[in-house]
Design a protein around this motif. Structure first.
Motif, PDB file in Angstrom:
ATOM      1  N   LEU A  60       0.832  -1.199   0.000  1.00 32.20           N
ATOM      2  CA  LEU A  60       0.000   0.000   0.000  1.00 32.20           C
ATOM      3  C   LEU A  60       0.870   1.255   0.000  1.00 32.20           C
ATOM      4  N   ALA A  61       1.894   1.280   0.834  1.00 30.55           N
ATOM      5  CA  ALA A  61       2.793   2.436   0.883  1.00 30.55           C
ATOM      6  C   ALA A  61       3.552   2.588  -0.436  1.00 30.55           C
ATOM      7  N   GLY A  63       2.481   1.681  -3.397  1.00 32.96           N
ATOM      8  CA  GLY A  63       1.521   2.175  -4.377  1.00 32.96           C
ATOM      9  C   GLY A  63       1.270   3.665  -4.229  1.00 32.96           C
ATOM     10  N   VAL A  64       1.171   4.126  -3.005  1.00 34.00           N
ATOM     11  CA  VAL A  64       0.957   5.556  -2.751  1.00 34.00           C
ATOM     12  C   VAL A  64       2.183   6.343  -3.202  1.00 34.00           C
ATOM     13  N   THR A  65       3.375   5.813  -2.942  1.00 33.37           N
ATOM     14  CA  THR A  65       4.605   6.489  -3.342  1.00 33.37           C
ATOM     15  C   THR A  65       4.692   6.577  -4.854  1.00 33.37           C
ATOM     16  N   GLN A  66       4.357   5.494  -5.551  1.00 36.69           N
ATOM     17  CA  GLN A  66       4.395   5.491  -7.003  1.00 36.69           C
ATOM     18  C   GLN A  66       3.361   6.448  -7.585  1.00 36.69           C
ATOM     19  N   ALA A  67       2.211   6.544  -6.976  1.00 30.63           N
ATOM     20  CA  ALA A  67       1.145   7.403  -7.481  1.00 30.63           C
ATOM     21  C   ALA A  67       1.482   8.879  -7.301  1.00 30.63           C
ATOM     22  N   SER A  68       2.291   9.203  -6.304  1.00 28.16           N
ATOM     23  CA  SER A  68       2.608  10.605  -6.052  1.00 28.16           C
ATOM     24  C   SER A  68       3.745  11.121  -6.934  1.00 28.16           C
ATOM     25  N   ARG A  69       4.388  10.261  -7.677  1.00 28.53           N
ATOM     26  CA  ARG A  69       5.490  10.694  -8.551  1.00 28.53           C
ATOM     27  C   ARG A  69       4.994  11.253  -9.844  1.00 28.53           C
TER      28      ARG A  69
END
Length: 69
Positions: A60-61, A63-69
């Protein structure tokens, strides 16, 4: 012979301690709750279920990191 799962027992204790109103707790009572929750976390982390939860949170973390890039 009756066996007691310590993690389950601590989870029940945490549940009932957290149901109480915040105003009704003393500072010592809050510290004891923190110690019990930490002990529960350590016991859960050592189990396969705890490892599964850790894997899920890592995914989950990530995925969130990838989405914020």
């Amino acid at each position: 012979m009756l066996t007691i799962n310590v993690a389950l027992l601590l989870a029940v204790i945490v549940f009932f301690r957290l149901r109480r109103r915040t105003e009704a707790r003393s500072r010592a009572d809050e510290k004891m709750t923190v110690v019990i929750v930490l002990a529960l976390g350590i016991l859960i982390a050592l189990t396969p279920a705890g490892q599964g939860i850790l894997y899920f949170v890592e995914q989950l973390a990530g995925g969130v990191t990838q989405a914020s890039r």
